[in-house]
Design an enzyme around this catalytic site. Structure first.
Site, PDB file in Angstrom:
ATOM      1  N   GLN A 190       0.825  -1.203   0.000  1.00  0.00           N
ATOM      2  CA  GLN A 190       0.000   0.000   0.000  1.00  0.00           C
ATOM      3  C   GLN A 190       0.864   1.259   0.000  1.00  0.00           C
ATOM      4  O   GLN A 190       0.341   2.369  -0.082  1.00  0.00           O
ATOM      5  CB  GLN A 190      -0.910  -0.001   1.237  1.00  0.00           C
ATOM      6  CG  GLN A 190      -1.876  -1.177   1.269  1.00  0.00           C
ATOM      7  CD  GLN A 190      -2.646  -1.242   2.591  1.00  0.00           C
ATOM      8  OE1 GLN A 190      -3.753  -0.745   2.701  1.00  0.00           O
ATOM      9  NE2 GLN A 190      -2.045  -1.860   3.596  1.00  0.00           N
ATOM     10  N   ASN A 191       2.175   1.077   0.112  1.00  0.00           N
ATOM     11  CA  ASN A 191       3.097   2.213   0.129  1.00  0.00           C
ATOM     12  C   ASN A 191       3.384   2.691  -1.284  1.00  0.00           C
ATOM     13  O   ASN A 191       3.285   1.934  -2.251  1.00  0.00           O
ATOM     14  CB  ASN A 191       4.397   1.817   0.827  1.00  0.00           C
ATOM     15  CG  ASN A 191       4.167   1.403   2.266  1.00  0.00           C
ATOM     16  OD1 ASN A 191       3.190   1.812   2.888  1.00  0.00           O
ATOM     17  ND2 ASN A 191       5.047   0.580   2.797  1.00  0.00           N
ATOM     18  N   VAL A 192       3.794   3.941  -1.392  1.00  0.00           N
ATOM     19  CA  VAL A 192       4.049   4.538  -2.712  1.00  0.00           C
ATOM     20  C   VAL A 192       5.511   4.964  -2.851  1.00  0.00           C
ATOM     21  O   VAL A 192       5.852   5.751  -3.736  1.00  0.00           O
ATOM     22  CB  VAL A 192       3.113   5.746  -2.963  1.00  0.00           C
ATOM     23  CG1 VAL A 192       1.660   5.304  -2.980  1.00  0.00           C
ATOM     24  CG2 VAL A 192       3.331   6.862  -1.931  1.00  0.00           C
ATOM     25  N   ASP A 193       6.378   4.411  -1.989  1.00  0.00           N
ATOM     26  CA  ASP A 193       7.761   4.882  -1.920  1.00  0.00           C
ATOM     27  C   ASP A 193       8.750   4.088  -2.763  1.00  0.00           C
ATOM     28  O   ASP A 193       9.909   4.493  -2.912  1.00  0.00           O
ATOM     29  CB  ASP A 193       8.243   4.921  -0.459  1.00  0.00           C
ATOM     30  CG  ASP A 193       7.965   3.614   0.288  1.00  0.00           C
ATOM     31  OD1 ASP A 193       8.177   2.532  -0.293  1.00  0.00           O
ATOM     32  OD2 ASP A 193       7.545   3.688   1.460  1.00  0.00           O
ATOM     33  N   HIS A 208      -1.270   1.239  -4.586  1.00  0.00           N
ATOM     34  CA  HIS A 208      -1.660   2.646  -4.613  1.00  0.00           C
ATOM     35  C   HIS A 208      -0.754   3.490  -5.507  1.00  0.00           C
ATOM     36  O   HIS A 208      -0.777   4.718  -5.417  1.00  0.00           O
ATOM     37  CB  HIS A 208      -1.670   3.217  -3.192  1.00  0.00           C
ATOM     38  CG  HIS A 208      -2.717   2.600  -2.327  1.00  0.00           C
ATOM     39  ND1 HIS A 208      -2.658   2.632  -0.944  1.00  0.00           N
ATOM     40  CD2 HIS A 208      -3.846   1.911  -2.638  1.00  0.00           C
ATOM     41  CE1 HIS A 208      -3.717   1.999  -0.442  1.00  0.00           C
ATOM     42  NE2 HIS A 208      -4.442   1.553  -1.456  1.00  0.00           N
ATOM     43  N   SER A 253       0.483  -2.758   8.533  1.00  0.00           N
ATOM     44  CA  SER A 253      -0.737  -2.108   8.064  1.00  0.00           C
ATOM     45  C   SER A 253      -1.876  -2.331   9.048  1.00  0.00           C
ATOM     46  O   SER A 253      -2.083  -3.456   9.515  1.00  0.00           O
ATOM     47  CB  SER A 253      -1.152  -2.636   6.688  1.00  0.00           C
ATOM     48  OG  SER A 253      -2.387  -2.062   6.279  1.00  0.00           O
ATOM     49  N   SER A 254      -2.617  -1.272   9.318  1.00  0.00           N
ATOM     50  CA  SER A 254      -3.808  -1.390  10.161  1.00  0.00           C
ATOM     51  C   SER A 254      -5.001  -1.889   9.360  1.00  0.00           C
ATOM     52  O   SER A 254      -6.045  -2.213   9.934  1.00  0.00           O
ATOM     53  CB  SER A 254      -4.145  -0.037  10.792  1.00  0.00           C
ATOM     54  OG  SER A 254      -4.485   0.904   9.778  1.00  0.00           O
ATOM     55  N   ASN A 288       2.099  -6.079  13.297  1.00  0.00           N
ATOM     56  CA  ASN A 288       1.674  -4.673  13.323  1.00  0.00           C
ATOM     57  C   ASN A 288       1.582  -4.177  14.753  1.00  0.00           C
ATOM     58  O   ASN A 288       1.079  -4.886  15.634  1.00  0.00           O
ATOM     59  CB  ASN A 288       0.304  -4.520  12.645  1.00  0.00           C
ATOM     60  CG  ASN A 288      -0.066  -3.063  12.424  1.00  0.00           C
ATOM     61  OD1 ASN A 288       0.567  -2.371  11.639  1.00  0.00           O
ATOM     62  ND2 ASN A 288      -1.074  -2.582  13.131  1.00  0.00           N
TER      63      ASN A 288
END
Length: 268
Positions: free
Chosen positions: A98-101, A116, A216-217, A241
């Site tokens: 889900q990270n965009v890095d 994402h 991730s939550s 987590n």
């Protein structure tokens, strides 16, 4: 706790891995939520606001201009490296982040779905032309020299804390090909994840015998959906987590520990 986590990973043949912001906090990238799953900061920019409101776009790109200066320098941490090593050991069916890095890829991971999108690209909303973010950064600074020497505290996903600034003075470069509006190549809050990414992830999940959530939550449905699908398919789901997750009631096991500390042992 660590022994149970190692047993879960080693006892599975093909694990569907889903990662979130907690993986990258060890690289200095702030996360959005606290241990209760509540927002630490203001909600991310809304997709419709970005498209419809010039003032929102000016504010976004001004802050992003400052944020990119540190975000682009973030380096993979031991969690990213351990995940890449486990991929080499054929443990994952896929890594869905889900990270965009882009830090999974920079650590050496090959099979990654950027659910994402990626913050190191910019896309034209009119003609879909792509531009690397570093080139766009040069244009932003050239158009807005008043931002060049400002230092601001980092915020999630390459944002920065910038208040008491005249955002109306910000100039945003247009697409060189068609003059269209440009947007980071990421899925904004309120925007839809491309269907082909979801389907590719579901195909990998269907070929997995376990699912592991790392950092991730799962408060955002785009990630939570996979835990629900795994449950329906009888696939055990575990999570590494710190704090609450939206999927706590469907987890086979949960390891309430920092991601880097949890996974460092797999570096060998």
């Amino acid at each position: 706790m660590l022994a149970a986590m190692v047993d879960f990973i080693n006892g599975s043949e093909r694990i569907f891995l889903l990662t979130g912001a907690g993986v990258s906090t060890g690289s200095g990238i702030p996360d959005y939520r606290d241990s209760d799953g509540e927002w630490k900061h203001k909600k991310p920019v809304d997709f419709r606001d970005f498209i419809d409101k010039p003032s929102t776009r000016k504010r976004y790109w001004a802050r992003s201009t400052l944020g990119w200066q540190w975000f682009s320098k973030a380096q993979p941490n031991d969690a990213h490296k351990a995940i890449a090593r486990l991929e080499q050991c054929d443990k994952w069916s896929i890594t869905v982040t889900q990270n965009v890095d882009g830090l999974h890829q920079r650590a050496g991971s090959q099979s990654v779905i950027d659910l994402h999108g990626r913050n190191d690209r910019v896309t034209c909303m009119a003609c879909d032309a792509k531009l690397d973010r570093e080139s766009f950064q040069t244009e932003l600074i050239a158009c807005n020299p008043q931002l060049a020497d400002i230092v601001a505290a980092p915020a999630p996903d390459g944002d920065a804390v910038l208040e008491d600034f005249d955002f109306s003075r910000v100039s945003i470069p247009e697409c060189h090909l068609c003059g269209g509006m440009q947007k980071p190549d990421v899925v904004f809050f309120g925007e839809t994840v491309p269907v082909e990414r979801i389907q590719a992830a579901l195909d990998a999940l269907n070929n997995s015998d376990a699912m592991l959530v790392v950092g991730s939550s799962l408060m955002v449905y785009s990630g939570y959906r996979f835990a629900l699908k795994a449950k329906d398919a009888g696939i055990p789901v575990a999570a590494i987590n710190l704090g609450k997750t939206r999927a706590d009631d469907v987890l086979f096991d949960k390891f309430n520990i920092d991601c880097v500390s949890a996974l460092r042992g797999f570096l060998g």
